[in-house]
Design an enzyme around this catalytic site. Sequence first.
Site, PDB file in Angstrom:
ATOM      1  N   CYS A 116      13.731  -3.571  10.522  1.00  0.00           N
ATOM      2  CA  CYS A 116      12.747  -4.193   9.752  1.00  0.00           C
ATOM      3  C   CYS A 116      13.383  -4.589   8.290  1.00  0.00           C
ATOM      4  CB  CYS A 116      11.702  -2.877   9.341  1.00  0.00           C
ATOM      5  SG  CYS A 116      10.150  -3.229   9.108  1.00  0.00           S
ATOM      6  N   HIS A 167      14.670   2.545   7.526  1.00  0.00           N
ATOM      7  CA  HIS A 167      13.776   3.645   6.742  1.00  0.00           C
ATOM      8  C   HIS A 167      14.753   4.694   6.386  1.00  0.00           C
ATOM      9  CE1 HIS A 167      11.021   1.528   9.362  1.00  0.00           C
ATOM     10  NE2 HIS A 167      10.129   1.555   8.186  1.00  0.00           N
ATOM     11  N   SER A 175      13.250  -9.349   4.134  1.00  0.00           N
ATOM     12  CA  SER A 175      13.303  -8.950   2.671  1.00  0.00           C
ATOM     13  C   SER A 175      14.568  -8.155   2.274  1.00  0.00           C
ATOM     14  CB  SER A 175      11.947  -7.957   2.316  1.00  0.00           C
ATOM     15  OG  SER A 175      12.279  -6.859   3.230  1.00  0.00           O
ATOM     16  N   LYS A 217      -0.346   6.092  12.873  1.00  0.00           N
ATOM     17  CA  LYS A 217      -1.860   5.666  12.411  1.00  0.00           C
ATOM     18  C   LYS A 217      -2.676   6.646  12.798  1.00  0.00           C
ATOM     19  CE  LYS A 217      -0.614   2.143   9.835  1.00  0.00           C
ATOM     20  NZ  LYS A 217      -1.293   0.745   9.890  1.00  0.00           N
ATOM     21  N   ARG A 238      -4.341   7.588  -9.894  1.00  0.00           N
ATOM     22  CA  ARG A 238      -3.358   8.126  -8.816  1.00  0.00           C
ATOM     23  C   ARG A 238      -2.645   9.450  -9.314  1.00  0.00           C
ATOM     24  NH1 ARG A 238       0.501   3.347  -7.817  1.00  0.00           N
ATOM     25  NH2 ARG A 238      -0.219   2.882  -9.940  1.00  0.00           N
ATOM     26  N   GLU A 239      -3.379  10.378  -9.780  1.00  0.00           N
ATOM     27  CA  GLU A 239      -2.594  11.350 -10.453  1.00  0.00           C
ATOM     28  C   GLU A 239      -2.042  12.336  -9.292  1.00  0.00           C
ATOM     29  OE1 GLU A 239      -6.643  10.690 -12.874  1.00  0.00           O
ATOM     30  OE2 GLU A 239      -6.019  10.353 -10.729  1.00  0.00           O
TER      31      GLU A 239
END
EC number: 2.1.1.14
Length: 754
Positions: free
Chosen positions: A726, A694, A433, A117, A17-18
């Site tokens: 969310c 978000h 969460s 998406k 994941r550079e």
Amino acid sequence: MAIVNHTLGFPRVGLRRELKKAQESYWAGNATQEELLTVGRELRARHWQQQKDAGVDLLPVGDFAWYDHVLTTSLLLGNVPARHQNEDGSVDLDTLFRIGRGRAPTGQPAAAAEMTKWFNTNYHYMVPEFTKGQQFKLTWTQLLDEVDEALALGHKVKPVLLGPVTYLWLGKVKGEQFDRLSLLQDILPVYQQVLAELTKRGIEWVQIDEPALALELSQEWLAAFKPAYDALQGQVKLLLTTYFDSVSQNLETIKALPVQGLHIDLVHGKDDAATLSAQLPANWVLSLGVINGRNVWRADLSNWFERLQPLVGTRDLWLGSSCSLLHSPIDLSVEVRLDDEVKSWFAFAIQKCAELSLLSQALNSGNGQALEAYSAPIRARRTSTRVNNVAVAQRLAAITAQDSQRQNVYSVRADAQRERFNLPAWPTTTIGSFPQTTEIRGLRLDFKQGRLDGNNYRTGIAEHIKQAVAEQERLGLDVLVHGEAERNDMVEYFGEHLDGFVFTQNGWVQSYGSRCVKPPVIIGDVSRPEAITVEWAKYAQSLTDKPMKGMLTGPVTILCWSFPREDVTRETIAKQIALALRDEVADLEAAGIGIIQIDEPALREGLPLHRSDWDAYLAWAVDAFRLNAAVAKDDTQIHTHMCYCEFNDIMDSIAALDADVITIETSRSDMELLESFEEFEYPNEIGPGVYDIHSPNVPSVEWMEALLKKAAQRIPAERLWVNPDCGLKTRGWPETRQALANMVQAAQRLRETQ
């Protein structure tokens, strides 16, 4: 007519994941732009060489992106939203990042481009914005610069360009409404200029991606292709590239285009290569996407050899990946923790390149003997006990229609639930969460890496749950959650506790920007060896007299956010997961948990690209949810949560889920999503999200109260819940406390005015 092999694209992020690390270091001000650019150059050089070493004949250039390839195309065309533009009209790397991350040139917050998406994948692209009378010009030469890089390294290359019609199809009109197809004539000169520059560089072939051709397009959109490609012909050879589904429904349009080749996806499409080949112009190259770019399984090359050998010599053939390898992890060889049997079933991007080389060599020589040994592990897998579980098969076969039916209809259940829970009007809750603090992540990591024993780990998690419950009681929420401190990811957590899943160490794929995900792999029949969530839900309920929600990730979402099996249908996998989670619902209920949430954020994402296939998908997706939930008694309240959703075209299916309460993401749309529920007369309860989790912004009491009043104009107030959009996993506690306190106060005000 030797067969040429090529890939449609390669992963960008790097094995370690550079790219992600370099991006985030640059954004944080800890690296210079030149240091970031150097990482990009090194990754591109490495990835080209890796493909070449694996035997790829024609290397893709232009598949690399600093954030997203659709956003790169927007910059190529000079399509920069006004709020992100430099004063002098110049475009640079910071412009690109501002569009993706939401900044004005002054450094002040400015809305990021919308993200959605990429067709039916788990990759997200930045949605182009179009305005009436917009001008386009070549302003960002990244593609040309990278072609120069690759040529200087001595590679034989095939530039990759997102096609003009698909680019317009992917975007949205902002401001005054107009037909965005009218912009086609304005962007084509930029495409012509790019193709002219590539011609000057001696490029023979350009891969021009038009994945919109895999859709069931309207006549208006289909009619746009001919004038577009009439304008682009005559310079380099164009490989019209499609993927993700079949194109036979649009074949008449495709055949009339002045291109020199067509790429089709034989993995996900239903097209028969020989039938399609017979209908195409004889002088075209036909590129066959035979290696799955979206999954991790080793290909059965012997099977492909048998299928494709009759086509050899009938026309110019190329072999390619089904789509870009962007959606695949990079290198299987570094996965040292996978056992040898399972590892022999997989192929990541580098191995998929080698598969292309092996298959093209075999077809060119007419000898498929070498492929038998390569394909042996994937064939042996069919009888592996790791894959086949007789008990699961028997249980699946025994499912009846009654298993997907609750005991009684919603109106009867609602009475039982009101009597049991006695909740106030406008009941408040959260989605599941709570903030995943550094302390929580450290606790999980220490346990995972053996620095912390099980008892101390459980003690630590219990303390965080206790704190989360206390916070909610102080805030005055009505229905509580345990906060999910023990969960790293909503899919991975369940996969780790279900048989039939395996996990990689480095199987990272890009989701968007610098965000990478490491999906689990479903390798066999799915079952639940023991209860997964009951211990912590029961403990959390013991800390409060208020209802505590049990929290499950639904079967369709677990399926969609994993690498699935290819030897059984998606329906079969979803129903296996549903049966496993059905047992979890029963165990939660037996432990005294009266409200159980089954999250299905991916329900809409799973829709096939062809609308004509929607009904079949929705039938089994809804059935899987109901199979999961229907074991619950009448007085057990089933919730579901969905985000990033447009509901109006699937409302029948949303209602058919028969959840007692659905919570949805609506704050960013100013409650517009509720129009679908109003028009449909949705019968059950709804929790429209009243603030956007978000964003770190804390909404005022007045703002949330106004949104809820707006919701009450569309949905009867007695069926409305009050909740965020969310889960709160990514937020910090200070803004979470303040936002939830305001949310509770907004609900209390509404109760007082009723």
